[in-house]
Design a protein around this motif. Structure first.
Motif, short mmCIF file in Angstrom:
data_model
loop_
_atom_site.label_atom_id
_atom_site.label_comp_id
_atom_site.label_asym_id
_atom_site.label_seq_id
_atom_site.Cartn_x
_atom_site.Cartn_y
_atom_site.Cartn_z
N ASP A 16 0.83 -1.21 0.00
CA ASP A 16 0.00 0.00 0.00
C ASP A 16 0.86 1.26 0.00
O ASP A 16 0.54 2.25 -0.67
N LYS A 17 1.97 1.24 0.73
CA LYS A 17 2.88 2.39 0.74
C LYS A 17 3.47 2.63 -0.65
O LYS A 17 3.58 3.76 -1.10
N VAL A 18 3.85 1.55 -1.32
CA VAL A 18 4.42 1.67 -2.66
C VAL A 18 3.36 2.18 -3.63
O VAL A 18 3.61 3.09 -4.42
N ALA A 19 2.17 1.61 -3.57
CA ALA A 19 1.08 2.05 -4.45
C ALA A 19 0.76 3.53 -4.20
O ALA A 19 0.65 4.31 -5.17
N ASP A 20 0.66 3.93 -2.96
CA ASP A 20 0.36 5.33 -2.63
C ASP A 20 1.44 6.27 -3.16
O ASP A 20 1.15 7.35 -3.66
N PHE A 21 2.70 5.85 -3.06
CA PHE A 21 3.81 6.67 -3.55
C PHE A 21 3.65 6.96 -5.04
O PHE A 21 3.70 8.11 -5.47
N TYR A 22 3.41 5.92 -5.83
CA TYR A 22 3.32 6.11 -7.28
C TYR A 22 2.04 6.82 -7.69
O TYR A 22 2.05 7.66 -8.59
N VAL A 23 0.93 6.56 -7.02
CA VAL A 23 -0.32 7.26 -7.33
C VAL A 23 -0.17 8.75 -7.02
O VAL A 23 -0.64 9.60 -7.78
N PRO A 101 11.68 12.38 -1.86
CA PRO A 101 10.62 11.43 -1.51
C PRO A 101 10.96 9.98 -1.81
O PRO A 101 10.47 9.07 -1.15
N GLU A 102 11.83 9.75 -2.78
CA GLU A 102 12.20 8.38 -3.12
C GLU A 102 12.94 7.68 -1.98
O GLU A 102 12.89 6.47 -1.87
N ARG A 103 13.62 8.45 -1.15
CA ARG A 103 14.33 7.85 -0.02
C ARG A 103 13.37 7.13 0.92
O ARG A 103 13.74 6.15 1.56
#
Length: 123
Positions: A16-23, A101-103
């Protein structure tokens, strides 16, 4: 038009964290010079395995064991497909972005990932 494809896997529990980041990046992409479109795909982890188990006997499954994959805590696979006017426009966008933010994203990812430009060879 150029197609840029990214593949990555989220650690178990971090999908969910990864999905939220890209969205959350969509507005930045929409405003980028040369950007055409972007599709974010998140695997329905385990769905294929369960479908196979329902359709094949134990004997049939034993003939085709999955090699090297643990399904105890599987990672969630993501595919991102981007369309750009040119390779140069995508590279300019990448170089101009704030990398801070990528960090926060990286600890949520498995080490395997790919990113490359592709040619559509669909007949």
């Amino acid at each position: 038009m150029e197609t840029f494809v990214i593949t990555l896997s989220a650690k178990p529990g971090a999908e969910d964290k990864v999905a939220d980041f890209y969205v959350s990046q969509q507005a930045e992409y929409d405003n980028a010079d040369g950007f055409i479109s972007r599709q974010l795909l998140k695997a329905k982890t385990g769905t294929m395995l369960e479908a196979v188990k329902q359709r094949y006997t134990a004997e049939e499954l034993a003939k085709h064991p999955e090699q090297g994959h643990s399904h105890d805590e599987p990672a969630t696979h993501f595919i991102i497909i981007e369309q750009w006017e040119s390779v140069d426009k995508r590279m300019e966008f990448s170089q101009s972005r704030d990398k801070g933010p990528e960090r926060e994203l990286f600890p949520n990812l498995m080490p395997d990932h790919t990113h490359e430009f592709y040619t559509d060879i669909t007949p």
